[in-house]
Design an enzyme around this catalytic site. Sequence first.
Site, mmCIF file in Angstrom:
data_model
loop_
_atom_site.group_PDB
_atom_site.id
_atom_site.type_symbol
_atom_site.label_atom_id
_atom_site.label_comp_id
_atom_site.label_asym_id
_atom_site.label_seq_id
_atom_site.Cartn_x
_atom_site.Cartn_y
_atom_site.Cartn_z
ATOM 1 N N HIS A 77 -45.695 22.190 10.108
ATOM 2 C CA HIS A 77 -46.649 22.950 9.283
ATOM 3 C C HIS A 77 -46.263 22.959 7.807
ATOM 4 C CE1 HIS A 77 -48.711 24.163 12.847
ATOM 5 N NE2 HIS A 77 -47.674 24.833 13.330
ATOM 6 N N ASP A 86 -47.483 18.751 19.557
ATOM 7 C CA ASP A 86 -47.384 20.211 19.553
ATOM 8 C C ASP A 86 -48.780 20.813 19.802
ATOM 9 O OD1 ASP A 86 -45.317 22.481 18.359
ATOM 10 O OD2 ASP A 86 -47.420 22.986 17.937
ATOM 11 N N HIS A 128 -50.126 23.138 18.266
ATOM 12 C CA HIS A 128 -50.781 23.440 16.987
ATOM 13 C C HIS A 128 -50.919 22.180 16.137
ATOM 14 C CE1 HIS A 128 -48.584 27.128 18.308
ATOM 15 N NE2 HIS A 128 -49.726 27.719 17.965
ATOM 16 N N ASP A 140 -45.108 23.702 23.383
ATOM 17 C CA ASP A 140 -45.911 24.922 23.502
ATOM 18 C C ASP A 140 -47.264 24.628 24.151
ATOM 19 O OD1 ASP A 140 -46.492 23.504 21.176
ATOM 20 O OD2 ASP A 140 -46.321 25.229 19.830
#
Length: 340
Positions: free
Chosen positions: A158, A194, A196, A283
């Site tokens: 991120h 991931d 996200h 995740d």
Amino acid sequence: MRVFASDQHRLHHAPELHLGRLELSTECPQRAEQIREALEQYGHQFAAPDALDHDLLGRVHAADYLEFLATAWTRWCDAVSADAPAMGIFWPAGQRDALRPDNIVGQLGYYSLGADCSIVAGTWLAASASAALAQSAADFVVAEQKPAYALCRPPGHHASASQFGGYCYLNNSALAAQRLRDSGYARVAIIDLDYHHGNGTQSIFFARDDVLCVSIHADPRDEFPWFWGHASERGDGAGHGYNLNLPLPTGAGAEQVQAALGSAIGALQRAGCEALVIALGVDTYVDDPLGTFTLTTDDYRHLATPLAALALPTVIVQEGGYAVGPIGDNVAAFLSPFDA
Ligand code: OKP
Ligand code: ZN
């Protein structure tokens, strides 16, 4: 497999804003400790990282941002409080070319994308150690022509050239890809698995055609990072066509992720990528507290199988994964096809 790990991550466990209160982050030191223990049990070979190359850092991140990160904690303590984490509270919302404030409080908003993480005393040391793991894993892959895994914590995908957020400060996967580029591979792919969207990685390489970024993630209409990760984001200028987002609906299962991975591998092959970075978030696991996907431990082995079959120089970089108990088994399952 060769695993690069360090204890320095323990210096960082920062509060985050959760349901209106500051709480110690879900992104906790136990995550890395569990992964280390599991990989030790499975017989992986551990190595310590080399010193971080600051020239490499400067090719991925802006110099002023690096200076900010390295000094933010002391500046915050001097100007505000040594008893509170350093975090943003105001952002230049909607203002494209905001001038950088001089004050640390203003700069925390200027250099971050949200209030879901903060800076504490050990953040810079932990983040730089994490980056050094990605760099060292890339160097190992280049030298030995074998895959390597970087047990990075804090994660990185991120973080953009000049903003932290989403538990990320330095973009470890981007640093690994840049290292592979600087070692002579003409085009490198990053496949981000991931849960996200890897908005930081996307932004770093958005205008470049030498690093193909593919991300499989929960649709940003429903999930953090909210404003990036749509299929329409395809890259800018020379980079057009070298960014590919494959958002999946809430609750997606292994078959959907596996199908998206097939598209990702197709894009990698069409672009003629000579080396690969896998941004490995687990995740997507069924019991992950932050995710809604339903992958099982076995599914990680199946996901890795076609990636290992590419037989490219491959750096695997740890990103998210918050089901602390099974996190080590999930990572070990993903690594297993690369050792076959
Ligand atoms: C980092 B990585 C929950 C807040 C969620 C954002 C999630 C960051 C995920 N209290 N914060 O991609 O796994
Ligand atoms: Zn994640």
